[in-house]
Design an enzyme around this catalytic site. Structure first.
Site, PDB file in Angstrom:
ATOM      1  N   SER A  37       0.870  -1.182   0.000  1.00 53.66           N
ATOM      2  CA  SER A  37       0.000   0.000   0.000  1.00 53.66           C
ATOM      3  C   SER A  37       0.905   1.230   0.000  1.00 53.66           C
ATOM      4  CB  SER A  37      -0.856   0.000   1.271  1.00 53.66           C
ATOM      5  OG  SER A  37      -1.455   1.267   1.481  1.00 53.66           O
TER       6      SER A  37
ATOM      7  N   TYR B 225      -1.443  -0.322  10.761  1.00 51.31           N
ATOM      8  CA  TYR B 225      -1.512  -0.738   9.347  1.00 51.31           C
ATOM      9  C   TYR B 225      -0.276  -0.246   8.590  1.00 51.31           C
ATOM     10  CZ  TYR B 225      -3.579  -1.153   4.612  1.00 51.31           C
ATOM     11  OH  TYR B 225      -3.840  -1.458   3.287  1.00 51.31           O
TER      12      TYR B 225
HETATM   13  N1  LIG Z   1      -8.811  -1.243  -0.503  1.00 56.54           N
HETATM   14  C1  LIG Z   1      -7.809  -0.394  -0.430  1.00 56.54           C
HETATM   15  O1  LIG Z   1      -8.005   0.827  -0.484  1.00 56.54           O
HETATM   16  C2  LIG Z   1      -6.386  -0.898  -0.364  1.00 56.54           C
HETATM   17  C3  LIG Z   1      -5.351  -0.004  -0.664  1.00 56.54           C
HETATM   18  C4  LIG Z   1      -4.039  -0.447  -0.595  1.00 56.54           C
HETATM   19  C5  LIG Z   1      -3.751  -1.742  -0.237  1.00 56.54           C
HETATM   20  N2  LIG Z   1      -4.786  -2.597   0.071  1.00 56.54           N
HETATM   21  C6  LIG Z   1      -4.427  -3.965   0.453  1.00 56.54           C
HETATM   22  O2  LIG Z   1      -4.979  -4.864  -0.474  1.00 56.54           O
HETATM   23  C7  LIG Z   1      -5.208  -6.125   0.159  1.00 56.54           C
HETATM   24  C8  LIG Z   1      -6.630  -6.554  -0.126  1.00 56.54           C
HETATM   25  O3  LIG Z   1      -7.495  -5.581   0.420  1.00 56.54           O
HETATM   26  P1  LIG Z   1      -8.989  -5.333  -0.093  1.00 56.54           P
HETATM   27  O4  LIG Z   1      -9.165  -3.895  -0.215  1.00 56.54           O
HETATM   28  O5  LIG Z   1      -9.300  -6.218  -1.224  1.00 56.54           O
HETATM   29  O6  LIG Z   1      -9.764  -5.757   1.238  1.00 56.54           O
HETATM   30  P2  LIG Z   1     -10.915  -6.806   1.538  1.00 56.54           P
HETATM   31  O7  LIG Z   1     -11.960  -6.751   0.493  1.00 56.54           O
HETATM   32  O8  LIG Z   1     -11.270  -6.571   2.960  1.00 56.54           O
HETATM   33  O9  LIG Z   1     -10.176  -8.200   1.371  1.00 56.54           O
HETATM   34  C9  LIG Z   1      -9.278  -8.693   2.312  1.00 56.54           C
HETATM   35  C10 LIG Z   1      -9.168 -10.178   2.079  1.00 56.54           C
HETATM   36  O10 LIG Z   1      -8.219 -10.713   2.991  1.00 56.54           O
HETATM   37  C11 LIG Z   1      -8.763 -11.891   3.558  1.00 56.54           C
HETATM   38  N3  LIG Z   1      -8.221 -12.085   4.888  1.00 56.54           N
HETATM   39  C12 LIG Z   1      -8.267 -11.228   5.938  1.00 56.54           C
HETATM   40  N4  LIG Z   1      -7.680 -11.773   6.996  1.00 56.54           N
HETATM   41  C13 LIG Z   1      -7.254 -13.003   6.610  1.00 56.54           C
HETATM   42  C14 LIG Z   1      -6.576 -14.061   7.264  1.00 56.54           C
HETATM   43  N5  LIG Z   1      -6.214 -13.981   8.555  1.00 56.54           N
HETATM   44  N6  LIG Z   1      -6.292 -15.176   6.561  1.00 56.54           N
HETATM   45  C15 LIG Z   1      -6.655 -15.291   5.268  1.00 56.54           C
HETATM   46  N7  LIG Z   1      -7.290 -14.329   4.601  1.00 56.54           N
HETATM   47  C16 LIG Z   1      -7.590 -13.207   5.269  1.00 56.54           C
HETATM   48  C17 LIG Z   1     -10.265 -11.691   3.574  1.00 56.54           C
HETATM   49  O11 LIG Z   1     -10.961 -12.925   3.468  1.00 56.54           O
HETATM   50  P3  LIG Z   1     -11.581 -13.711   4.740  1.00 56.54           P
HETATM   51  O12 LIG Z   1     -12.176 -12.668   5.616  1.00 56.54           O
HETATM   52  O13 LIG Z   1     -12.547 -14.658   4.129  1.00 56.54           O
HETATM   53  O14 LIG Z   1     -10.427 -14.430   5.362  1.00 56.54           O
HETATM   54  C18 LIG Z   1     -10.484 -10.887   2.310  1.00 56.54           C
HETATM   55  O15 LIG Z   1     -10.749 -11.730   1.199  1.00 56.54           O
HETATM   56  C19 LIG Z   1      -4.901  -5.919   1.634  1.00 56.54           C
HETATM   57  O16 LIG Z   1      -3.592  -6.371   1.917  1.00 56.54           O
HETATM   58  C20 LIG Z   1      -4.971  -4.409   1.790  1.00 56.54           C
HETATM   59  O17 LIG Z   1      -4.205  -3.946   2.853  1.00 56.54           O
HETATM   60  C21 LIG Z   1      -6.088  -2.206   0.003  1.00 56.54           C
END
Ligand SMILES: NC(=O)c1ccc[n+]([C@@H]2O[C@H](COP(=O)([O-])OP(=O)(O)OC[C@H]3O[C@@H](n4cnc5c(N)ncnc54)[C@H](OP(=O)(O)O)[C@@H]3O)[C@@H](O)[C@H]2O)c1
Length: 239
Positions: free
Chosen positions: A124, A137
């Protein structure tokens, strides 16, 4: 056929990345804690759905019972809190999932990975600069960048690359939760909450999950063989 693993494949960025690889003809395995979410991502595309907790060592060892060519460490979590209000539990959970989860994913992936392999972390811009109210985070994502840059030096001689993508806000459930929390906390409407959470964007919008998937596809391609230890920023010019 390339074998691809995407952690956190049940929603958001992980879902877009998994579908992108599947559309390109790769064999895709998606992992997460909720099987129903993984199955929704698959939607008949022939993906393998595996329940796993990235923060649990035994769970991650079990996930790597077969080798992968491309491993995308995407699973992560974060919750807004000032440092003064961050409980030890929130701090530890954030680091366990968002940093240690990437370490366990990559460490287990290395055992079976051959020359040409790709390790890709979804970091990120919070891994590149400080962000008020999300220190746990940001600390975890800075840790991810340290891991990626160090591991890249270890695997380079084996023909493997280790990189990260560093998106700004992406239109996923994580962003939606952040906006909803601000709406509730300050009793304000969606437009104002989005302005507070997302801030001014040079492009006038946040990033689409498919735009992150396209960057991951590039880092996984033969054309990116000499890109190693890099954090590819995806913000539309914000950073
Ligand atoms: N959205 C943003 O603005 C943004 C920006 C920069 C970076 N990111 C990064 O992108 C990645 C994905 O984020 P997203 O925005 O797609 O969020 P999201 O929709 O909340 O997805 C997060 C995913 O991680 C899984 N997860 C969480 N804890 C877990 C665990 N202990 N073991 C296995 N799986 C786990 C969740 O599935 P389950 O709950 O089913 O386990 C979910 O599928 C993250 O690393 C986040 O920090 C996001």
């Amino acid at each position: 056929m390339r074998r691809v693993l995407v952690t956190g494949g049940g929603s958001g960025i992980g879902r877009a990345v998994a579908r992108d690889f599947a559309a390109g003809g790769d064999h895709v395995t998606i992992a997460g804690r909720r099987l129903d979410a993984l199955q929704e991502t698959d939607g008949g595309r022939g993906m393998e759905c595996r329940t796993a907790d990235v923060a649990d060592e035994a769970s991650m060892k079990a996930l790597f019972d077969t080798p992968f060519d491309i491993v995308v460490a995407n699973a992560g979590m974060g919750r807004a809190a000032r440092v003064a209000d961050t409980s030890l539990d929130l701090w530890n959970t954030t680091l366990a999932v968002t940093l240690t989860g990437v370490f366990l994913t990559f460490r287990e992936a290395l055992a079976g990975m051959k020359s040409g392999g790709r390790l890709i972390a979804i970091s990120s811009i919070a891994g590149l600069h400080g962000e008020a109210n999300t220190a746990a985070y940001a600390a975890a994502k800075h840790g991810v960048m340290g891991l990626v840059k160090s591991l890249a030096l270890e695997v380079a001689r084996h023909g493997i690359t280790c990189n990260a993508v560093c998106p700004g806000w992406v239109d996923t459930p994580m962003a939606e939760t952040a906006v909803a929390n601000v709406m509730k906390r300050f009793d304000i409407g969606r437009d104002e909450a989005e302005a507070r959470v997302f801030g001014q964007k040079p492009s006038g919008r946040i990033v689409k999950p498919e735009e992150v998937a396209a960057a991951v596809r590039y880092l996984a391609s033969p054309e990116a063989t000499m890109v190693n230890g890099h954090g590819l920023v995806i913000t539309g010019g914000e950073t």
